[in-house]
Enzyme design. Sequence first.
Site, PDB file in Angstrom:
ATOM      1  N   GLY A  13      16.901  30.583  14.592  1.00 57.06           N
ATOM      2  CA  GLY A  13      17.859  31.688  14.810  1.00 57.06           C
ATOM      3  C   GLY A  13      18.213  32.462  13.534  1.00 57.06           C
ATOM      4  O   GLY A  13      17.657  32.353  12.468  1.00 57.06           O
ATOM      5  N   ILE A  14      19.367  33.163  13.550  1.00 62.26           N
ATOM      6  CA  ILE A  14      19.636  33.917  12.216  1.00 62.26           C
ATOM      7  C   ILE A  14      19.793  33.157  11.167  1.00 62.26           C
ATOM      8  O   ILE A  14      19.643  33.384   9.987  1.00 62.26           O
ATOM      9  CB  ILE A  14      20.890  34.906  12.684  1.00 62.26           C
ATOM     10  CG1 ILE A  14      21.211  35.871  11.452  1.00 62.26           C
ATOM     11  CG2 ILE A  14      22.142  33.998  13.087  1.00 62.26           C
ATOM     12  CD1 ILE A  14      22.277  36.945  11.979  1.00 62.26           C
ATOM     13  N   LYS A  34      12.216  24.662  18.520  1.00 62.31           N
ATOM     14  CA  LYS A  34      12.320  23.815  20.088  1.00 62.31           C
ATOM     15  C   LYS A  34      10.812  24.452  20.803  1.00 62.31           C
ATOM     16  O   LYS A  34      10.326  23.807  21.559  1.00 62.31           O
ATOM     17  CB  LYS A  34      13.455  23.896  20.679  1.00 62.31           C
ATOM     18  CG  LYS A  34      14.270  22.786  21.105  1.00 62.31           C
ATOM     19  CD  LYS A  34      15.384  22.975  21.831  1.00 62.31           C
ATOM     20  CE  LYS A  34      16.139  21.883  21.837  1.00 62.31           C
ATOM     21  NZ  LYS A  34      17.396  22.077  22.736  1.00 62.31           N
ATOM     22  N   THR A  42      21.049  33.713  19.081  1.00 57.80           N
ATOM     23  CA  THR A  42      20.799  34.992  18.239  1.00 57.80           C
ATOM     24  C   THR A  42      19.866  35.973  19.110  1.00 57.80           C
ATOM     25  O   THR A  42      20.333  37.278  19.173  1.00 57.80           O
ATOM     26  CB  THR A  42      19.812  34.811  17.044  1.00 57.80           C
ATOM     27  OG1 THR A  42      20.568  33.820  16.297  1.00 57.80           O
ATOM     28  CG2 THR A  42      19.718  36.123  16.087  1.00 57.80           C
ATOM     29  N   ASN A  43      19.062  35.795  19.773  1.00 59.25           N
ATOM     30  CA  ASN A  43      18.027  36.658  20.412  1.00 59.25           C
ATOM     31  C   ASN A  43      18.441  37.362  21.474  1.00 59.25           C
ATOM     32  O   ASN A  43      18.327  38.452  21.995  1.00 59.25           O
ATOM     33  CB  ASN A  43      16.727  35.981  20.737  1.00 59.25           C
ATOM     34  CG  ASN A  43      15.542  36.899  21.103  1.00 59.25           C
ATOM     35  OD1 ASN A  43      15.435  37.701  20.123  1.00 59.25           O
ATOM     36  ND2 ASN A  43      14.682  36.592  22.214  1.00 59.25           N
ATOM     37  N   TYR A  44      19.974  36.712  22.063  1.00 58.92           N
ATOM     38  CA  TYR A  44      20.537  37.382  23.225  1.00 58.92           C
ATOM     39  C   TYR A  44      21.994  37.950  22.771  1.00 58.92           C
ATOM     40  O   TYR A  44      22.546  38.558  23.677  1.00 58.92           O
ATOM     41  CB  TYR A  44      20.809  36.238  24.307  1.00 58.92           C
ATOM     42  CG  TYR A  44      19.492  35.580  24.696  1.00 58.92           C
ATOM     43  CD1 TYR A  44      18.744  36.234  25.788  1.00 58.92           C
ATOM     44  CD2 TYR A  44      18.854  34.557  24.337  1.00 58.92           C
ATOM     45  CE1 TYR A  44      17.501  35.807  26.532  1.00 58.92           C
ATOM     46  CE2 TYR A  44      17.706  34.076  24.654  1.00 58.92           C
ATOM     47  CZ  TYR A  44      16.788  34.746  25.522  1.00 58.92           C
ATOM     48  OH  TYR A  44      15.948  34.178  26.201  1.00 58.92           O
ATOM     49  N   GLY A  48      27.151  42.778  18.700  1.00 59.52           N
ATOM     50  CA  GLY A  48      26.965  43.110  17.170  1.00 59.52           C
ATOM     51  C   GLY A  48      27.281  42.209  16.202  1.00 59.52           C
ATOM     52  O   GLY A  48      27.748  40.941  16.408  1.00 59.52           O
ATOM     53  N   GLU A 112      35.508  45.896  19.553  1.00 51.21           N
ATOM     54  CA  GLU A 112      35.738  44.620  20.432  1.00 51.21           C
ATOM     55  C   GLU A 112      37.089  44.032  20.260  1.00 51.21           C
ATOM     56  O   GLU A 112      37.802  44.447  19.506  1.00 51.21           O
ATOM     57  CB  GLU A 112      34.525  43.638  20.108  1.00 51.21           C
ATOM     58  CG  GLU A 112      33.247  43.886  20.436  1.00 51.21           C
ATOM     59  CD  GLU A 112      32.026  43.057  20.098  1.00 51.21           C
ATOM     60  OE1 GLU A 112      30.936  43.399  20.847  1.00 51.21           O
ATOM     61  OE2 GLU A 112      32.394  42.052  19.396  1.00 51.21           O
ATOM     62  N   HIS A 240      33.330  33.218  27.288  1.00 46.10           N
ATOM     63  CA  HIS A 240      33.425  34.630  27.157  1.00 46.10           C
ATOM     64  C   HIS A 240      33.935  35.029  28.765  1.00 46.10           C
ATOM     65  O   HIS A 240      33.338  34.571  30.032  1.00 46.10           O
ATOM     66  CB  HIS A 240      31.908  35.304  27.309  1.00 46.10           C
ATOM     67  CG  HIS A 240      31.832  36.550  26.881  1.00 46.10           C
ATOM     68  ND1 HIS A 240      32.256  37.640  27.430  1.00 46.10           N
ATOM     69  CD2 HIS A 240      31.285  37.215  25.600  1.00 46.10           C
ATOM     70  CE1 HIS A 240      32.035  38.626  26.979  1.00 46.10           C
ATOM     71  NE2 HIS A 240      31.353  38.457  25.572  1.00 46.10           N
ATOM     72  N   ARG A 286      39.394  36.866  23.228  1.00 43.92           N
ATOM     73  CA  ARG A 286      38.683  36.302  24.440  1.00 43.92           C
ATOM     74  C   ARG A 286      39.623  35.099  25.067  1.00 43.92           C
ATOM     75  O   ARG A 286      39.361  35.023  26.233  1.00 43.92           O
ATOM     76  CB  ARG A 286      37.442  35.547  23.883  1.00 43.92           C
ATOM     77  CG  ARG A 286      36.444  36.656  24.006  1.00 43.92           C
ATOM     78  CD  ARG A 286      35.266  35.915  23.616  1.00 43.92           C
ATOM     79  NE  ARG A 286      34.360  37.408  23.028  1.00 43.92           N
ATOM     80  CZ  ARG A 286      33.401  36.999  22.188  1.00 43.92           C
ATOM     81  NH1 ARG A 286      32.825  36.057  22.130  1.00 43.92           N
ATOM     82  NH2 ARG A 286      32.665  38.468  21.969  1.00 43.92           N
ATOM     83  N   HIS A 348      30.276  29.787  26.256  1.00 45.82           N
ATOM     84  CA  HIS A 348      29.795  31.128  25.547  1.00 45.82           C
ATOM     85  C   HIS A 348      29.423  30.501  23.846  1.00 45.82           C
ATOM     86  O   HIS A 348      28.524  30.736  23.358  1.00 45.82           O
ATOM     87  CB  HIS A 348      30.685  32.069  25.154  1.00 45.82           C
ATOM     88  CG  HIS A 348      29.842  33.507  24.740  1.00 45.82           C
ATOM     89  ND1 HIS A 348      28.805  34.082  24.757  1.00 45.82           N
ATOM     90  CD2 HIS A 348      30.398  34.180  23.485  1.00 45.82           C
ATOM     91  CE1 HIS A 348      28.391  34.943  24.101  1.00 45.82           C
ATOM     92  NE2 HIS A 348      29.429  35.200  22.948  1.00 45.82           N
ATOM     93  N   ARG A 383      37.174  32.044  17.963  1.00 43.56           N
ATOM     94  CA  ARG A 383      36.513  33.040  17.376  1.00 43.56           C
ATOM     95  C   ARG A 383      36.769  34.474  17.885  1.00 43.56           C
ATOM     96  O   ARG A 383      36.839  34.691  18.924  1.00 43.56           O
ATOM     97  CB  ARG A 383      35.094  32.643  17.483  1.00 43.56           C
ATOM     98  CG  ARG A 383      34.246  33.722  16.735  1.00 43.56           C
ATOM     99  CD  ARG A 383      32.788  33.347  17.154  1.00 43.56           C
ATOM    100  NE  ARG A 383      32.265  33.220  18.409  1.00 43.56           N
ATOM    101  CZ  ARG A 383      31.593  34.668  18.759  1.00 43.56           C
ATOM    102  NH1 ARG A 383      31.302  35.553  18.109  1.00 43.56           N
ATOM    103  NH2 ARG A 383      30.827  34.408  20.081  1.00 43.56           N
ATOM    104  N   SER A 388      30.458  35.611  14.547  1.00 46.35           N
ATOM    105  CA  SER A 388      29.506  34.663  14.526  1.00 46.35           C
ATOM    106  C   SER A 388      28.117  35.001  13.763  1.00 46.35           C
ATOM    107  O   SER A 388      27.771  34.323  13.007  1.00 46.35           O
ATOM    108  CB  SER A 388      29.226  34.092  16.048  1.00 46.35           C
ATOM    109  OG  SER A 388      27.998  33.274  16.030  1.00 46.35           O
TER     110      SER A 388
END
Length: 532
Positions: A13-14, A34, A42-44, A48, A112, A240, A286, A348, A383, A388
Amino acid sequence: MIHRFDILVIGSGIAGLSYALKMSQYGSVAVITKKDKAESNTNYAQGGVAAVMSIVDSFDLHVRDTLATGQGISHRDAVEIMVREGPVRLRELISVGARFTQKDGSLDLGREGGHSANRIVHADDLTGREIERALLDAVAERGNVRIFENHVAVELITQHHVSRFREIPRDELQCWGAYVFNTREQRVDAFLARAVMLCTGGAGQVYLHTTNPLIATGDGVAMAYRAGARIANMEFIQFHPTTLFDSGSPSFLISEAVRGFGGILKLQNGQEFMDHYDARKSLAPRDIVAYAIDAELKKRGEEYVLLDLRHLPADEVRGHFPHIYSTCLNRYKIDITAEPIPVVPAAHYSCGGVMVDVDGRTSVKGLFAAGEVSMTGVHGANRLASNSLLEALVFSERAVPVSAEFCRLQESPLPPVQEWDDSGTLNAEEWILVSHNRREIQQVMWDYVGIVRSTLRLQRAARRVELVRNEVEDFYKRTKVTDALIELRNIALCADLIIRSAMDRKESRGLHRTTDYRQQDDSRFLKDTILS
Ligand code: FAD
Ligand code: SIN
């Protein structure tokens, strides 16, 4: 088989990719991952990356917002570092090819919950996919980074796997690599390295309803815990507030940026309700919004609340949230510009994880960690949205010089590590247990260790999870490993760590709310919950 590299990175991931990219100048790097290399939380990511990128914003404001959201137990030094180093890291990401949404020639900065300024850098509503693409492209250009897809880390290799070591004091533990299950070849190999970077992401799959993809099974936390590393703050699981009701597994996220853009939460009867909970209404942090929705659903016996965008210009909604708009329309038959969106909270993000210092060092020598698997101290009890990806970028970079120096100082050859030995194990016939047990833990965690907890519920969860854990450990010892079994074992351990941490914290703070201790108790709990 034994593979040897200078650096082993677990996760693509990132955090893992940013680190691998920079470490490639110091030696050979193996990235094991994996599944497909892009498959990661990260991909989802939609909303931002939070960073101070405008002159009307300031580091002090971002620090203040982060500390306020963390409710007293964020580590100020880590927060200051993240906020101050964030913009530089973000510009580096842009320089390696990430393309973020622009407005009038500069970055378009979104809003946000819990942020007192517009500071969310995004790529439409598919920010994570763009970051992942850019990093994978950049890594592909580095000759000495090799990515191993469909490789699942099973255990970290420490003195426990070298026969000449017996009793090891905790502060002398050292990590030399990992045993890794090659899912294509159905074989466990040893990957040895001078430094190991753990970037395995989150643990959302411990819960029945989660935004996290299937890979997020808490493997890094579980492996590090078994290796003897310190783990902290696992009770702080972020739910979330707004995922699409009944959208399957994983739950489809309706980004917080949608509320930042003006979306309003309402009850099914059309009434607004967030003003009863916080003056910031739908844009409160949140923990507050998820709690408010949960409370209203329980009070009314309803299954979802509504997120209403109908008062916003339809073309702007479509323009800002093309992915959310088209997914809702095409997959779920909801036109978000014309009808309110039914939403519910889902697990989340894990604020806790493997404890690291501000340079990514864990309590085990040679083992570093960054990204969601780690606990830097930034998030405290909750958070702040979009912090993140920022945390992953900043702290994976800080581990680069430190781990490079660590590798340089390791002059002696690595000790003789044993190859994986599965002689005597069988291919049992009870494989159905694996999927049943996974589901059982997810259900127990959802029912008893969710947004609002109680001592009784935690005790019930502890008993049930212990039963499953014992069964899984027994099964693990008797059978050949599979990826499903590795994940189940880790999910079960993470569930146990979450419950134990939640039971230790006899107060309500941030994401940990319990009906038995409704108040925040600074006199006893203004601190991290550490397990080792
Ligand atoms: P990940 O990106 O999850 O990568 C983990 C990697 O480890 C994966 O490659 C995985 O395959 C690999 N892995 C795991 N276990 C093993 C194993 N045993 N062996 C080998 N490989 C393994 N945060 C924000 O700041 N802004 C947002 O807008 C945002 N939106 C989000 C939206 C969604 C739907 C989700 C789920 C999360 C979102 N988050 C957001 C959170 C953020 O995306 C994650 O915290 C962050 O991407 C974590 O990055 P990472 O590199 O630590 O882990
Ligand atoms: C979102 O887009 O709402 C997710 C942002 C985050 O998790 O920080």
